[in-house]
Design a protein around this motif. Structure first.
Motif, PDB file in Angstrom:
ATOM      1  N   THR A   1      87.382   9.479  -1.196  1.00 51.03           N
ATOM      2  CA  THR A   1      88.810   9.647  -0.904  1.00 51.03           C
ATOM      3  C   THR A   1      89.527   8.325  -1.126  1.00 51.03           C
ATOM      4  O   THR A   1      88.908   7.271  -1.135  1.00 51.03           O
ATOM      5  CB  THR A   1      89.075  10.093   0.551  1.00 51.03           C
ATOM      6  N   TYR A   2      90.825   8.413  -1.296  1.00 50.56           N
ATOM      7  CA  TYR A   2      91.649   7.212  -1.439  1.00 50.56           C
ATOM      8  C   TYR A   2      92.992   7.426  -0.755  1.00 50.56           C
ATOM      9  O   TYR A   2      93.456   8.556  -0.609  1.00 50.56           O
ATOM     10  CB  TYR A   2      91.859   6.855  -2.920  1.00 50.56           C
ATOM     11  N   GLU A   3      93.570   6.336  -0.311  1.00 51.49           N
ATOM     12  CA  GLU A   3      94.886   6.362   0.325  1.00 51.49           C
ATOM     13  C   GLU A   3      95.627   5.079  -0.071  1.00 51.49           C
ATOM     14  O   GLU A   3      95.430   4.033   0.541  1.00 51.49           O
ATOM     15  CB  GLU A   3      94.726   6.443   1.837  1.00 51.49           C
TER      16      GLU A   3
ATOM     17  N   SER B   1      92.772   9.372  -9.094  1.00 53.29           N
ATOM     18  CA  SER B   1      91.965  10.597  -9.080  1.00 53.29           C
ATOM     19  C   SER B   1      90.868  10.553 -10.140  1.00 53.29           C
ATOM     20  O   SER B   1      89.853  11.239 -10.014  1.00 53.29           O
ATOM     21  CB  SER B   1      92.838  11.832  -9.252  1.00 53.29           C
TER      22      SER B   1
ATOM     23  N   TYR C   1      98.554   7.862  -8.439  1.00 57.96           N
ATOM     24  CA  TYR C   1      97.663   8.887  -7.887  1.00 57.96           C
ATOM     25  C   TYR C   1      96.818   9.529  -8.987  1.00 57.96           C
ATOM     26  O   TYR C   1      95.641   9.816  -8.788  1.00 57.96           O
ATOM     27  CB  TYR C   1      98.462   9.964  -7.142  1.00 57.96           C
TER      28      TYR C   1
ATOM     29  N   LEU D   1      87.475   9.517  -8.594  1.00 53.90           N
ATOM     30  CA  LEU D   1      86.795  10.379  -7.630  1.00 53.90           C
ATOM     31  C   LEU D   1      85.453  10.885  -8.139  1.00 53.90           C
ATOM     32  O   LEU D   1      85.323  11.293  -9.295  1.00 53.90           O
ATOM     33  CB  LEU D   1      87.669  11.576  -7.259  1.00 53.90           C
TER      34      LEU D   1
ATOM     35  N   GLU E   1      83.969   2.785   4.656  1.00 48.10           N
ATOM     36  CA  GLU E   1      85.389   2.677   4.379  1.00 48.10           C
ATOM     37  C   GLU E   1      85.683   1.242   3.970  1.00 48.10           C
ATOM     38  O   GLU E   1      85.149   0.307   4.552  1.00 48.10           O
ATOM     39  CB  GLU E   1      86.175   3.038   5.640  1.00 48.10           C
TER      40      GLU E   1
END
Length: 165
Positions: free
Chosen positions: A48-50, A32, A28, A35, A6
């Protein structure tokens, strides 16, 4: 799995002025596109991303194409394999005694070549399924079987990056 890590990244996404009303959804959309592709600057594959937006201010770029840059911080989960790491995956094909093909995390292919498959393993077809089995009762007191759709842990020695376009 130890091949996942992470990280936090300070990022900038450049958007067209037509996206000014939907900045978050445009960010977003841009994220994407990262990914399941190897990214050299992150040294891994983004799983994943946040994103976390601290401000709604953006910097307008001067010039012929007036894009604006949106700064934000993103928490990313990366697939970051290194030599001598344990990987876990699903066996998808056993070729005689030549190779074993495994899918790691559902997207990355791993191959165990014939030169590293122990001689104790023998190729069999059991109930219509290809199986590599070994009777190691003399050494460890156990029997091993590698068959289609089973989970297996492998020690990765080399990592080759192949990006198909």
């Amino acid at each position: 799995m130890e091949a996942q890590k992470e990280c936090c990244a300070n990022m900038v996404v450049y958007l067209h002025p037509s996206k000014a009303k939907k900045v978050e959804s445009s960010v977003y959309c841009q994220l994407s596109s990262l990914l399941f592709k190897f990214n050299e600057s992150l040294d891994g594959v983004v799983l994943t991303y946040e994103p976390k937006f601290s401000s709604n201010l953006a910097k307008i770029l001067p010039g012929i194409h007036p894009y604006f840059g949106m700064r934000f911080e993103a928490k990313l989960l990366l697939f970051h394999p290194k030599p001598d790491m344990l990987l876990e995956g699903e066996v998808v094909k056993v070729f005689n005694q030549q190779s074993i093909h495994i899918i790691v995390l559902g997207f990355s292919s791993a191959v165990i070549a014939d030169e590293v498959i122990r001689e104790d393993f023998k190729y069999k077809i059991k109930h219509g399924t290809e199986v590599l089995s070994a009777d190691l009762t003399r050494n460890t007191g156990s029997k091993w079987e590698l068959l289609y759709d089973s989970q297996s842990r492998i020690l990765m020695k080399r990592y080759y990056l192949y990006v198909g376009h």
